[in-house]
Design an enzyme around this catalytic site. Sequence first.
Site, short mmCIF file in Angstrom:
data_model
loop_
_atom_site.label_atom_id
_atom_site.label_comp_id
_atom_site.label_asym_id
_atom_site.label_seq_id
_atom_site.Cartn_x
_atom_site.Cartn_y
_atom_site.Cartn_z
N ASN A 224 -9.05 -4.20 -19.13
CA ASN A 224 -10.39 -4.81 -18.32
C ASN A 224 -10.06 -5.71 -17.54
OD1 ASN A 224 -13.01 -6.55 -19.46
ND2 ASN A 224 -11.29 -7.89 -19.48
N ARG B 104 0.69 3.52 -18.87
CA ARG B 104 2.08 3.78 -18.95
C ARG B 104 2.64 3.01 -19.95
NH1 ARG B 104 3.56 8.71 -17.08
NH2 ARG B 104 3.25 8.86 -14.80
N TYR C 264 -11.86 -3.92 -3.89
CA TYR C 264 -12.47 -3.68 -5.11
C TYR C 264 -13.08 -2.42 -5.47
CZ TYR C 264 -15.15 -5.10 -9.55
OH TYR C 264 -15.54 -5.19 -10.70
N LYS D 144 -11.81 0.56 -7.91
CA LYS D 144 -12.52 0.95 -8.97
C LYS D 144 -12.82 2.44 -8.97
CE LYS D 144 -12.87 -2.66 -11.33
NZ LYS D 144 -12.38 -3.26 -12.55
#
Length: 323
Positions: A96, A129, A165, A169
């Site tokens: 998040n 990972r 950004y 994304k």
Amino acid sequence: MKDLAGRIAVITGGGTGMGRELARQLVAEGCHVALCDVSAPAMAETKRLCEVDRVPQGLRITTHVADVSNEDDVKRFAAEVAEQQETDHIHLLFNNAGIGGGGSMIVHDRSEWERTFNVCWFGVYYCTRAFLPMLLKADRGHIVNTSSVNGFWASVGPSIPHTAYSAAKFAVKGFSEALQTDLRMNAPHIRCSVVMPGHIGTAIVSNSRKIQSGNLDDKMTATEITQMRARVASMGVDVAKLSDADIARLAEERARRFLEEAPTSAAEAARIILDGVKADRWRILVGKDAELIDRRVREAPERAYDIDFFQAFAKEAGWKVGS
């Protein structure tokens, strides 16, 4: 995974915003949670709020200071979760954490651009990972990656550069979609969802400024004023007549508006996300504005970056346009 009671969830960016609200709602359903954030005080407040909400007896809430863009921090975080949650497995991973900044490849410093990209993209990659071995050991697992509407529409307006950004994304969205096949073939008990919020009422604007600068105080430094001045100038505003105090007020007002004037609250967003996870949806749009821009971009992709396209969308979505 319709019943979350007794499950173990890891949440990055758990100190504020959607991460905090995810923690509160997961705890309310009887889920153990492990939070990470760069701010220990913010996580302490999240934990306090969870406890005010009446934590079921025996539930574990652990907090871990970690920068998700630093792989060593993430590996340490995973080891701490195993130790403090007393487990070799987890069921839910909420990638998040995210920040803004570094919008322009031309105007902004490379370090600011890469800081944003590394938190928003490499944070997802490193955490996936690091926690994958623990997800593999669970009877079932779910990875929940937060992308954005900017993961399929690289704009927040025709006068605001948004490259770092948006690029990050888009990477998160593509990674999550590719995992659908990878997990089905190699780890079929693990699911993956990509979350694409519209404008959610969080403190990401003020938090991004603090993280980019390394200054966790509310008062802006001279360097931050200079960075904000460059950002405002990159939007086509004449900043020559603006004092440092004017710039600071612009930054404060921008953060206030983003938090208070959003059409969807962080708590509402968290509920939509958890409902999507329970429904086993791999694609979770958050907010009516996200649903609208998704539909509009699909209908007219060649026009998606035209000024009139944005203006029509903003009007219909009720976005209040400004710097």
